[in-house]
Design a protein around this motif. Structure first.
Motif, PDB file in Angstrom:
ATOM      1  N   ALA A 176      68.219 -16.072  40.574  1.00  0.00           N
ATOM      2  CA  ALA A 176      68.539 -15.020  39.825  1.00  0.00           C
ATOM      3  C   ALA A 176      67.310 -14.074  40.159  1.00  0.00           C
ATOM      4  O   ALA A 176      66.234 -14.405  40.037  1.00  0.00           O
ATOM      5  N   GLY A 177      67.763 -12.860  40.159  1.00  0.00           N
ATOM      6  CA  GLY A 177      66.800 -11.933  40.741  1.00  0.00           C
ATOM      7  C   GLY A 177      65.931 -11.552  39.203  1.00  0.00           C
ATOM      8  O   GLY A 177      66.298 -11.264  38.063  1.00  0.00           O
ATOM      9  N   ALA A 178      64.747 -11.177  39.723  1.00  0.00           N
ATOM     10  CA  ALA A 178      63.901 -10.348  38.598  1.00  0.00           C
ATOM     11  C   ALA A 178      64.112  -9.141  38.397  1.00  0.00           C
ATOM     12  O   ALA A 178      64.922  -8.492  39.293  1.00  0.00           O
ATOM     13  N   PRO A 179      63.882  -8.605  37.096  1.00  0.00           N
ATOM     14  CA  PRO A 179      64.241  -7.247  37.063  1.00  0.00           C
ATOM     15  C   PRO A 179      63.429  -6.093  37.813  1.00  0.00           C
ATOM     16  O   PRO A 179      62.407  -6.519  38.113  1.00  0.00           O
ATOM     17  N   PRO A 180      64.165  -5.146  38.314  1.00  0.00           N
ATOM     18  CA  PRO A 180      63.650  -4.304  39.506  1.00  0.00           C
ATOM     19  C   PRO A 180      62.602  -3.385  38.544  1.00  0.00           C
ATOM     20  O   PRO A 180      62.843  -2.998  37.546  1.00  0.00           O
ATOM     21  N   GLN A 181      61.671  -3.081  39.254  1.00  0.00           N
ATOM     22  CA  GLN A 181      60.690  -1.888  39.050  1.00  0.00           C
ATOM     23  C   GLN A 181      61.218  -0.590  39.421  1.00  0.00           C
ATOM     24  O   GLN A 181      61.077  -0.400  40.809  1.00  0.00           O
ATOM     25  N   ALA A 182      61.528   0.336  38.626  1.00  0.00           N
ATOM     26  CA  ALA A 182      62.024   1.581  39.364  1.00  0.00           C
ATOM     27  C   ALA A 182      60.835   2.341  39.464  1.00  0.00           C
ATOM     28  O   ALA A 182      59.882   2.598  38.683  1.00  0.00           O
ATOM     29  N   ARG A 183      60.996   2.735  40.975  1.00  0.00           N
ATOM     30  CA  ARG A 183      59.701   3.650  41.548  1.00  0.00           C
ATOM     31  C   ARG A 183      60.432   4.997  41.929  1.00  0.00           C
ATOM     32  O   ARG A 183      61.023   5.013  43.017  1.00  0.00           O
ATOM     33  N   PHE A 184      60.680   5.944  41.140  1.00  0.00           N
ATOM     34  CA  PHE A 184      61.274   7.116  41.628  1.00  0.00           C
ATOM     35  C   PHE A 184      59.855   8.453  41.360  1.00  0.00           C
ATOM     36  O   PHE A 184      59.252   8.309  40.601  1.00  0.00           O
TER      37      PHE A 184
ATOM     38  N   LEU B 105      64.928  12.876  42.933  1.00  0.00           N
ATOM     39  CA  LEU B 105      64.194  11.974  42.723  1.00  0.00           C
ATOM     40  C   LEU B 105      64.153  10.976  43.922  1.00  0.00           C
ATOM     41  O   LEU B 105      65.275  10.438  44.445  1.00  0.00           O
ATOM     42  N   HIS B 106      63.078  10.837  44.624  1.00  0.00           N
ATOM     43  CA  HIS B 106      62.815  10.122  45.862  1.00  0.00           C
ATOM     44  C   HIS B 106      62.727   8.404  45.303  1.00  0.00           C
ATOM     45  O   HIS B 106      61.966   8.247  44.476  1.00  0.00           O
ATOM     46  N   ASN B 107      63.413   7.434  45.850  1.00  0.00           N
ATOM     47  CA  ASN B 107      63.539   6.112  45.863  1.00  0.00           C
ATOM     48  C   ASN B 107      62.169   5.739  46.412  1.00  0.00           C
ATOM     49  O   ASN B 107      62.246   5.713  47.631  1.00  0.00           O
ATOM     50  N   GLY B 108      61.083   5.214  45.879  1.00  0.00           N
ATOM     51  CA  GLY B 108      60.183   4.490  46.248  1.00  0.00           C
ATOM     52  C   GLY B 108      60.125   3.194  46.554  1.00  0.00           C
ATOM     53  O   GLY B 108      58.892   2.553  46.681  1.00  0.00           O
ATOM     54  N   GLN B 109      61.065   2.580  46.604  1.00  0.00           N
ATOM     55  CA  GLN B 109      61.384   0.892  46.643  1.00  0.00           C
ATOM     56  C   GLN B 109      60.834   0.717  48.181  1.00  0.00           C
ATOM     57  O   GLN B 109      61.511   1.159  48.971  1.00  0.00           O
ATOM     58  N   ARG B 110      60.096  -0.339  48.447  1.00  0.00           N
ATOM     59  CA  ARG B 110      59.631  -0.779  49.654  1.00  0.00           C
ATOM     60  C   ARG B 110      59.705  -2.121  49.795  1.00  0.00           C
ATOM     61  O   ARG B 110      58.619  -2.777  50.192  1.00  0.00           O
ATOM     62  N   LEU B 111      60.751  -2.858  49.434  1.00  0.00           N
ATOM     63  CA  LEU B 111      60.666  -4.309  49.526  1.00  0.00           C
ATOM     64  C   LEU B 111      61.074  -4.977  50.990  1.00  0.00           C
ATOM     65  O   LEU B 111      61.063  -5.966  51.054  1.00  0.00           O
ATOM     66  N   GLY B 112      61.674  -4.012  51.566  1.00  0.00           N
ATOM     67  CA  GLY B 112      61.992  -4.509  53.124  1.00  0.00           C
ATOM     68  C   GLY B 112      63.286  -5.157  53.066  1.00  0.00           C
ATOM     69  O   GLY B 112      63.615  -5.887  54.169  1.00  0.00           O
ATOM     70  N   LEU B 113      64.184  -5.144  52.043  1.00  0.00           N
ATOM     71  CA  LEU B 113      65.330  -5.950  52.111  1.00  0.00           C
ATOM     72  C   LEU B 113      66.419  -5.135  52.918  1.00  0.00           C
ATOM     73  O   LEU B 113      66.683  -3.957  52.901  1.00  0.00           O
TER      74      LEU B 113
END
Length: 553
Positions: free
Chosen positions: A33-41, A458-466
């Motif tokens: 089960a995934g952890a809550p995402p951390q919003a990076r905008f 709003l630019h999405n700053g997620q960089r998890l590499g999925l």
């Protein structure tokens, strides 16, 4: 001395290791089960070139008769593969006085995207810098020429613009017959082939209308006084307008709105305050149904029976057992076919007043967009949290309508706020929310239109590499939009599904491409598409992290 059994055991051990590795590769363990995402905008509006600013009326500082407007449409108007942006502006309302030397009103704006998130204002060159007291808008290729056209819902009249295919549009409202009757306040619209004849039809959500012989200015003055016994009514409810596409650029108004008629049980008149119409496939039959949301009344769902007829879904909120989630399950005839986006929108719209899951300030308006923020294989909801007055022309003195947007993620059967990181957007007068990969980096960004003032990109700053996969479907046996097409993505751990439909919300249309976050699955075993024509297509993509344009065979 070498044991006698070693030559026998060693091959068996090596074979067991190889088999174990093979099984681990083919059948990996289920993802936790995934952890809550951390919003990076990050707000990149200034550097993006979006110079638009919406005026609600004659001036940005005046208080207009309504705080509803603020629409945005994402569509690739020139076919270069990059999502462009169209914003609907306001104009003077009856009785407003234009200040000396001031602008008579704002103009709508079209911005061309270079593919890297940089925009150029092409409104005048495209012929879309019109002045209109506009509300919602919708893009769709109604004439099947491969170029998306644009419809604008307005107060006292609508406009239809045909895309010529050379970067310009022509106003064909009068010839098409979709301008309205001149005394209706339209709030939104959507394009779907509701009767299955291969042409996109137009469904217009009407917020209200005013009596014949009364102009809009008088209707607004009467509405501002409130209702009392014996006084005239400024605004009345109105059924949607369903325009059937008969070909040749012509439309005909369907009698009885093709069954899309929501009556107030107390007055037996049309429910007032229609805000949005959203196409969803609620029962997995491949036909797009219509979900309507209202300012004060519960949402209403109309199931597409086929052959041009809709039927109101009759189950009531009293049949709920576990809140909005159970209401959604009761809704669909085959719950296993519900895709994530449809389920999320239905749960948001069908939550009953007072439900402890009423987690959105504009929940009934669907002022939100669904997206897989981090490609983890689950959907989050981005809400503008915009606030508006409940009644036309009624204001609370000194009330602050600005609010900070929120990102919500699903935990068990509830949607809860996610943690924010970085430069989270400041409070704004948010209305329409749309998503698309504006800068071409693979993840989905967000644009929020405001009731008054500039939009926020709003630019999405997620960089998890999925890994991810994006599909653009092109039907060949009906409208290219392929509305109702069912897509399944098979990975070693799961099956992801989605229905192709205009990605509508309150005052917004998002990119029509289907984006699938794959989580820890770096491989896609197969893609299965069931086209609206009944054709079944199966593909095996060579790689992920790319956009595939798939044409119906």
């Amino acid at each position: 001395m070498v044991p006698l059994l070693l030559p026998v055991l060693l091959p068996l051990v090596l074979a067991a290791i190889v088999i174990g590795l093979l099984f681990a590769w083919l059948f990996p363990p289920a993802a936790p089960a995934g952890a809550p995402p951390q919003a990076r905008f990050t707000d990149v509006t200034a550097e993006s070139g979006l110079t638009f600013s919406r005026l609600a009326g004659a001036t940005a500082d005046d208080q207009p008769p309504s705080t509803l407007g603020g629409a945005v449409v994402v569509f690739d108007y020139d076919g270069d593969g990059h999502p462009d942006l169209f914003f609907v502006n306001g104009a003077p309302w009856p009785g407003e006085t234009v200040p000396p030397g001031g602008r008579p009103g704002g103009r709508c704006a079209l911005f061309h995207n270079d593919g890297h998130g940089h925009f150029t204002d092409v409104s005048h060159a495209a012929g879309l810098d019109l002045e209109i007291q506009g509300m919602g808008a919708a893009a769709g290729d109604y004439d099947n020429d491969g170029h998306p056209d644009l419809f604008i819902a307005g107060v006292g009249g609508n406009r239809l613009f045909r895309n010529r295919g050379d970067g310009t549009f022509e106003d064909v409202t009068a010839a098409a017959g979709v301008g309205g009757d001149g005394r209706t306040w339209a709030s939104g619209a959507t394009w779907i082939d509701y009767d299955g004849d291969g042409r996109l039809d137009l469904v217009v959500a009407n917020y209200a209308r005013w009596p014949e012989g009364m102009d809009l200015g008088l209707a607004l003055r009467v509405a501002s006084q409130g209702r009392s016994y014996g006084t005239p009514v400024g605004f009345m409810g109105a059924f949607p307008s369903v325009y059937r596409n008969v070909g040749g650029g012509l439309f005909e108004l369907v009698p009885g709105a093709a069954g899309v008629r929501n009556l107030d049980p107390e007055t037996e008149l049309p429910v007032t305050g229609t805000l949005a119409v959203v196409p969803v496939d609620a029962n997995g039959d491949g036909r797009l149904d219509l979900l309507f949301t209202y300012e004060a009344a519960p949402a209403a769902l109309f199931l597409n029976e086929g052959h041009g007829v809709f039927r109101r879904w009759a189950a009531g909120f009293e049949e709920r057992h576990e809140g909005a989630a159970a209401a959604t399950l009761l809704l669909v005839a085959r719950p296993e076919t519900a895709d994530a986006r449809s389920a999320a929108l239905l749960a948001a719209a069908l939550a009953a007043p007072g439900d402890d899951r009423a987690w959105l300030a504009l929940r009934p308006k669907l002022a939100l967009a669904a997206l897989d923020l981090d490609h983890a294989g689950r959907l989050e909801l981005f809400s503008s949290e915009g606030r508006a007055e409940r009644d036309v022309n009624r204001f609370e003195g000194g009330r602050d309508f600005a609010a900070a947007p929120r990102l919500l993620w699903r935990r068990d059967d509830r949607w809860v706020p996610a943690a924010a990181a970085g430069r989270w957007p400041q409070p704004l007068l948010g209305r329409g929310v749309a998503v698309a990969d504006f800068d071409g980096d693979g993840d989905l960004d967000v644009v929020v239109a405001q009731n008054r003032g500039p939009p926020r990109l709003l630019h999405n700053g997620q960089r998890l590499g999925l890994p991810w996969l994006r599909l653009v479907l092109v039907a060949t046996r009906g409208p290219e939009e392929a509305g109702g097409a069912r897509v399944e993505i098979d990975t070693p751990r799961r099956i992801l599904s989605a229905t192709q439909a205009p990605a509508m919300g309150f005052m917004a249309q998002s990119d029509s491409a289907l984006t699938f976050g794959l989580g820890d699955d770096a491989r896609v075993q197969r893609i299965v598409i069931r086209w609206p024509s009944g054709q079944r297509q199966e593909l095996r993509p060579a790689a992920v992290n790319r956009t595939l344009v798939i044409r119906e065979p």
